[in-house]
Design a protein around this motif. Structure first.
Motif, PDB file in Angstrom:
ATOM      1  N   GLY A 237       1.394  -1.275   0.211  1.00  0.00           N
ATOM      2  CA  GLY A 237      -0.733  -0.113   0.135  1.00  0.00           C
ATOM      3  C   GLY A 237       0.668   0.976  -0.027  1.00  0.00           C
ATOM      4  O   GLY A 237       1.765   1.648   0.159  1.00  0.00           O
ATOM      5  N   GLU A 238       0.509   1.677  -0.272  1.00  0.00           N
ATOM      6  CA  GLU A 238       0.702   3.091  -0.897  1.00  0.00           C
ATOM      7  C   GLU A 238       0.324   4.470   0.682  1.00  0.00           C
ATOM      8  O   GLU A 238      -0.626   4.707   0.356  1.00  0.00           O
ATOM      9  N   SER A 239       0.763   5.006   1.402  1.00  0.00           N
ATOM     10  CA  SER A 239       0.654   6.121   2.252  1.00  0.00           C
ATOM     11  C   SER A 239      -0.789   5.353   3.431  1.00  0.00           C
ATOM     12  O   SER A 239      -1.600   6.513   3.501  1.00  0.00           O
ATOM     13  N   ALA A 240      -1.244   4.628   3.319  1.00  0.00           N
ATOM     14  CA  ALA A 240      -2.806   3.834   3.394  1.00  0.00           C
ATOM     15  C   ALA A 240      -1.881   4.057   4.740  1.00  0.00           C
ATOM     16  O   ALA A 240      -1.335   3.399   5.582  1.00  0.00           O
ATOM     17  N   THR A 274       8.982   6.396   7.326  1.00  0.00           N
ATOM     18  CA  THR A 274       7.741   7.569   6.838  1.00  0.00           C
ATOM     19  C   THR A 274       7.741   7.904   5.547  1.00  0.00           C
ATOM     20  O   THR A 274       7.208   8.798   5.410  1.00  0.00           O
ATOM     21  N   TYR A 275       9.036   7.340   5.006  1.00  0.00           N
ATOM     22  CA  TYR A 275       8.477   7.753   3.178  1.00  0.00           C
ATOM     23  C   TYR A 275       9.358   6.471   2.219  1.00  0.00           C
ATOM     24  O   TYR A 275       9.021   4.888   2.686  1.00  0.00           O
ATOM     25  N   THR A 276       8.302   5.981   1.380  1.00  0.00           N
ATOM     26  CA  THR A 276       8.107   5.229   0.517  1.00  0.00           C
ATOM     27  C   THR A 276       9.530   4.093   0.343  1.00  0.00           C
ATOM     28  O   THR A 276       9.373   3.377   0.049  1.00  0.00           O
ATOM     29  N   THR A 277      10.898   4.768  -0.266  1.00  0.00           N
ATOM     30  CA  THR A 277      11.943   3.732  -0.324  1.00  0.00           C
ATOM     31  C   THR A 277      12.151   3.414   0.521  1.00  0.00           C
ATOM     32  O   THR A 277      12.223   2.024  -0.036  1.00  0.00           O
ATOM     33  N   SER A 439       0.601  -1.685   4.365  1.00  0.00           N
ATOM     34  CA  SER A 439       1.578  -0.172   3.439  1.00  0.00           C
ATOM     35  C   SER A 439       2.996   0.313   4.196  1.00  0.00           C
ATOM     36  O   SER A 439       4.040  -0.594   4.386  1.00  0.00           O
ATOM     37  N   ASP A 440       3.527   1.101   3.106  1.00  0.00           N
ATOM     38  CA  ASP A 440       4.750   0.898   3.077  1.00  0.00           C
ATOM     39  C   ASP A 440       4.912   2.165   4.361  1.00  0.00           C
ATOM     40  O   ASP A 440       5.618   1.917   4.636  1.00  0.00           O
ATOM     41  N   HIS A 441       4.342   3.501   4.494  1.00  0.00           N
ATOM     42  CA  HIS A 441       4.261   4.259   6.209  1.00  0.00           C
ATOM     43  C   HIS A 441       2.791   4.612   5.998  1.00  0.00           C
ATOM     44  O   HIS A 441       1.924   4.627   4.966  1.00  0.00           O
ATOM     45  N   GLY A 442       2.329   5.572   6.946  1.00  0.00           N
ATOM     46  CA  GLY A 442       1.434   6.361   7.091  1.00  0.00           C
ATOM     47  C   GLY A 442       0.873   7.715   6.811  1.00  0.00           C
ATOM     48  O   GLY A 442       2.191   7.409   5.221  1.00  0.00           O
ATOM     49  N   MET A 452       0.876  15.206   4.533  1.00  0.00           N
ATOM     50  CA  MET A 452       1.632  13.965   4.038  1.00  0.00           C
ATOM     51  C   MET A 452       2.040  13.346   4.774  1.00  0.00           C
ATOM     52  O   MET A 452       1.472  12.496   5.998  1.00  0.00           O
ATOM     53  N   HIS A 453       3.481  13.018   4.417  1.00  0.00           N
ATOM     54  CA  HIS A 453       4.853  12.279   5.327  1.00  0.00           C
ATOM     55  C   HIS A 453       6.192  12.337   5.192  1.00  0.00           C
ATOM     56  O   HIS A 453       5.838  13.289   4.182  1.00  0.00           O
ATOM     57  N   GLY A 454       7.088  11.361   6.029  1.00  0.00           N
ATOM     58  CA  GLY A 454       8.219  11.751   5.306  1.00  0.00           C
ATOM     59  C   GLY A 454       9.004  12.182   7.020  1.00  0.00           C
ATOM     60  O   GLY A 454      10.075  13.587   6.690  1.00  0.00           O
TER      61      GLY A 454
HETATM   62 ZN   LIG Z   1       5.192   6.323   0.275  1.00  0.00          ZN
END
Ligand SMILES: [Zn+2]
Length: 518
Positions: A237-240, A274-277, A439-442, A452-454
């Motif tokens: 998932g992405e940002s779920a 908290t980020y995708t990579t 998910s990758d992160h919230g 957003m996130h990060g």
């Molecule tokens: Zn992400």
């Protein structure tokens, strides 16, 4: 008349000393107020100590920026002006994001800038950003380019820079007792300091990326131990975020279908970043590591599993398999399907699995459904259950409820996608099958004015790392471990080991403690 005066002003050269003073003061006032704001809030000293430290920071910044401007201009002349002009524009952009999204410019957010495709980044560009850049970036840049400057002699440059250096040293020594405070707040202070935040962090990211080009560390060989037909569909998932899933107690009906799905297991989990990579890497790697170990798809592929990666996202670590398919590839293959949404990733999946020449199949769907800032663009209209919706995060800042509506619709759509996936797998009676969603992160949706996130993990609010982790398996596939045999909250590395188990891969890399199955 005013026009004439400006022309006059720009015709008369000023000394490089005066020019450097103007640039230095301008840099502080235009781009570094968030830095001082943060510093003032976080100094634990009495009033005198606080004033002394703040004054030291102000003088230090003025002198450093003065000295650098002087040096750059004296040594590089026109090229120096161009450098200053470019920095003004980037400074303005950085400050806009710091103020608007409460981000901190560190090596992670800079890395994300490099990893973000333009199409997604353009979601951030709005009229207010352009206006901000013109007023606080382009106008100062023009000044840097056009102001006539009398450069003076090398001797004067020596005196100016030498005495600046002396002042910097003296202030540093006078505040030597503050090294602990600075090291405690270095991420935040450094991340708010323009232009140093992105200059230093760009260098760090580039050197990290060069380092990462290095070969991944191979895991010891594994082997498939049976001939049973088994398929695992891992949905990333992405940002779920967990908080907005009905399955985890959210008051809205965001999981109308999955909540009726039998045999669905719901685990508490947190992401490692908290980020995708970093989140995606953690899902695919055997253990937490700054190094790059052989990843789940690569390892399974090398061991003889039929692996397919389908993606509408990016930022994944290096994948070495034969079948890497983007949503555009699928769009070309199925021209009658709408390839704007993640539903395209499920297209033809059943046929793909059933036509496999292998007994073990691993499908990874790297989705992007809850990716901001334009949540509304991520689901088909019929999933717009909650209304009205904010067009993007900026509009949502003024009305958080509308932003949450849009976000919740992405969860409703995710619910539909996962449910249809399970229903498809259910009907494939020749196959043992499993669907795993993590998910990758919230994501932040306006709590404490964050979006957003990060954020770095130690500053991040829970919503940025509490993630959904859902598992469904077909009958008699594997037994689940009792929940009291597992930690209350799982981490993303459970995926690697649980999937090896499902694919019957016997491997020295397998750790039974990180497996949700027996
Ligand atoms: Zn992400």
């Amino acid at each position: 008349m005013g026009h004439f005066k400006i022309k006059e002003l720009l015709r008369k050269p000023i000394s490089l000393f005066a020019f450097s003073c103007i640039i230095s003061i301008g840099t502080m006032l235009l781009y570094n107020l968030p830095f001082f704001n943060y510093a003032a809030d976080n100094i634990n000293e009495n009033t005198v100590g606080k004033i002394f430290l703040m004054a030291s920071l102000v003088v230090l910044m003025l002198v450093i920026n003065f000295m650098m401007t002087y040096l750059v201009m004296f040594c590089m002349r026109l090229a120096g002006r161009i450098v200053l002009a470019i920095l003004s524009i980037i400074n303005a952009t950085a400050v806009y994001f710091i103020v608007t999204y409460s981000v901190i410019i560190d090596e992670i957010s800079i890395g994300n800038v490099f990893n973000t495709k333009y199409s997604e980044a353009s979601g951030f560009f709005s009229w207010s950003l352009w206006l901000f850049i013109i007023v606080f970036g382009v106008l100062p840049a023009l000044y840097c380019l056009l102001q006539p400057v009398d450069f003076g002699k090398a001797k004067k440059m020596g005196i100016c820079c030498g005495s600046s250096f002396g002042i910097i040293l003296a202030i540093a020594l006078a505040n030597i007792n503050q090294t602990l405070w600075i090291s405690q707040h270095d991420t935040e202070l450094g991340g708010l300091l323009q232009p140093w935040s992105y200059l230093v962090n760009t260098i760090r990211v580039t050197s990290i990326q060069n380092h990462k080009q290095a070969e991944e560390i191979k895991l010891l060989d594994g082997k498939i131990t049976d001939n049973e037909k088994a398929v695992v569909v891992l949905v990333i998932g992405e940002s779920a975020r967990k908080a907005n899933f009905q399955l985890y107690g959210y008051e809205r009906n965001t999981n109308p279908l999955l909540s009726k799905q039998e045999d669905l297991k719901v685990y508490e989990a947190t992401s490692c970043a908290t980020y995708t990579t970093a989140g995606t890497k953690a899902i695919l790697e055997p253990k937490d590591s700054g190094d790059l170990y052989e990843l789940l798809p690569n390892y399974a592929f090398r061991t003889g599993v039929d692996v397919s990666w389908r993606t509408s996202n990016w930022g994944e670590p290096p994948i070495h398999i034969d079948e890497y398919i983007t949503k555009d590839d699928l769009g070309a293959q199925y021209p009658n399907e709408n390839s704007n949404y993640d539903g395209i990733l499920l297209k033809g999946l059943r046929e793909r699995i059933e036509s496999s020449q292998k007994n073990k199949v691993l499908i990874i769907l790297h989705t992007s459904t809850s990716h901001g800032p334009k949540y509304v663009d991520k689901y088909p209209k019929e999933f717009e259950v909650y209304k009205p919706v904010a067009k993007n995060v900026e509009e949502g800042e003024k009305n958080v409820g509308m932003l949450v509506n849009a976000y919740d619709n992405t969860i409703v759509y995710t619910d539909f996608l996962l449910d249809s996936l399970v229903n498809t797998l259910r009907t494939m009676e020749d196959w043992k099958s499993a669907m795993i969603f993590i998910s990758d992160h919230g994501e932040s949706l306006g709590e404490n004015k964050m979006f957003m996130h990060g954020l770095p993990m130690r500053l991040a609010p829970k919503v940025q790392y509490e993630i959904p982790f859902l598992v469904w398996t077909s009958e008699h596939f594997r037994d689940y471990k009792a929940k009291d045999k597992l930690p209350e909250v799982l981490e993303q590395h459970y995926i690697f080991h649980s999937v090896l188990n499902l694919l019957s891969i016997d491997s020295p890399a397998y750790n039974k403690d990180y497996d949700i199955f027996n």
